[in-house]
Write an enzyme that holds these catalytic residues in place. Structure first.
Site, PDB file in Angstrom:
ATOM      1  N   ASP A  77       0.857  -1.177   0.000  1.00 53.45           N
ATOM      2  CA  ASP A  77       0.000   0.000   0.000  1.00 53.45           C
ATOM      3  C   ASP A  77       0.901   1.236   0.000  1.00 53.45           C
ATOM      4  OD1 ASP A  77      -2.967   1.040   0.777  1.00 53.45           O
ATOM      5  OD2 ASP A  77      -1.439   2.265   1.773  1.00 53.45           O
ATOM      6  N   ASN A  85      -1.658  13.626  -3.573  1.00 46.90           N
ATOM      7  CA  ASN A  85      -2.653  14.128  -4.528  1.00 46.90           C
ATOM      8  C   ASN A  85      -3.206  15.483  -4.091  1.00 46.90           C
ATOM      9  OD1 ASN A  85      -2.567  12.046  -6.418  1.00 46.90           O
ATOM     10  ND2 ASN A  85      -4.175  10.877  -5.417  1.00 46.90           N
ATOM     11  N   HIS A  90      -2.714  15.593  -8.675  1.00 46.91           N
ATOM     12  CA  HIS A  90      -2.847  14.211  -9.135  1.00 46.91           C
ATOM     13  C   HIS A  90      -1.702  13.784 -10.053  1.00 46.91           C
ATOM     14  CE1 HIS A  90      -6.660  13.126  -7.285  1.00 46.91           C
ATOM     15  NE2 HIS A  90      -6.970  14.400  -7.429  1.00 46.91           N
ATOM     16  N   ASP A  94       0.180  10.382  -9.540  1.00 43.05           N
ATOM     17  CA  ASP A  94       0.355   9.417 -10.630  1.00 43.05           C
ATOM     18  C   ASP A  94       1.833   9.070 -10.810  1.00 43.05           C
ATOM     19  OD1 ASP A  94      -2.371   9.514 -11.006  1.00 43.05           O
ATOM     20  OD2 ASP A  94      -2.276  10.646 -12.893  1.00 43.05           O
ATOM     21  N   ASP A 120      -4.226   2.588  -4.646  1.00 48.92           N
ATOM     22  CA  ASP A 120      -2.874   2.782  -4.123  1.00 48.92           C
ATOM     23  C   ASP A 120      -2.268   1.470  -3.628  1.00 48.92           C
ATOM     24  OD1 ASP A 120      -4.447   2.414  -1.894  1.00 48.92           O
ATOM     25  OD2 ASP A 120      -3.661   4.113  -0.780  1.00 48.92           O
TER      26      ASP A 120
END
Length: 185
Positions: A77, A85, A90, A94, A120
């Site tokens: 995770d 984010n 974002h 990414d 994630d």
């Protein structure tokens, strides 16, 4: 005079051959498109690693044919993705996911599988790796940028099934995630 010598029969034969060639060309286009769609389904568009669909398919296939092969499952995770984010945008989130996927993909052997299994979360199937080997692999992984990951693992055996190992790895990952969150407070 043979019926094939008749002009209308030659025209029909010619038209049928032309139709057969067009159908063969269209079939080839459909095969190519099908292969592209299958690859798209099995690949996570953002990270380039296997998709959740490919992960689930691999688990089903391994469960069906698994003998006494030792297999480990790792669940990773990416901690604080939401914060990245929210604070950096974002595009930064990414980029973080792509770096994580690349790091995982570089860390596995041929025959292992890395997949993005959630927003994630990544899953890793380590073939021919028992629980101590999986723990060592995870410890090596938790250096550098990966220190911001929560990782859990489990193996078959001792788990009775691959699904049970996934559930154990997920629980272990979540426990580590909570412990890290408490330690930061």
């Amino acid at each position: 005079m043979c019926s094939s010598d008749l002009p209308e029969h030659k025209t029909e034969t010619s038209e049928l051959l032309s139709l057969a060639e067009r159908l063969a060309d269209e079939l080839e286009v459909l095969r190519d498109e099908n292969a592209r769609l299958v690859k798209q389904l099995r690949t996570d568009a953002l990270t380039g690693v296997a998709s959740r669909a490919a992960w689930d398919e691999a688990l089903r296939a391994l469960d069906r044919r698994r003998g006494r092969e030792v297999l480990s499952v790792v669940v990773v995770d990416v901690d604080e993705l939401k914060t990245v984010n929210d604070e950096a945008g974002h595009a930064a989130g990414d980029a973080l996911l792509r770096r994580c996927a690349q790091r995982l993909a570089r860390s596995v052997r041929r025959g292992d599988l890395v997949a993005r299994i959630g927003g994630d979360e990544f899953g890793v199937l380590l073939r021919a790796a028992d629980e101590p080997q999986a723990a060592t692999w995870c410890a090596r992984l938790e250096t550098g940028e990966a220190k911001h990951w929560s990782i859990g693992w489990a193996s078959v055996p001792p788990a009775d099934s691959l699904r049970e190992a996934v559930a154990q790895a997920d629980r272990r990952m979540y426990e580590r995630k909570v412990a890290r969150r408490v330690a930061r407070q």
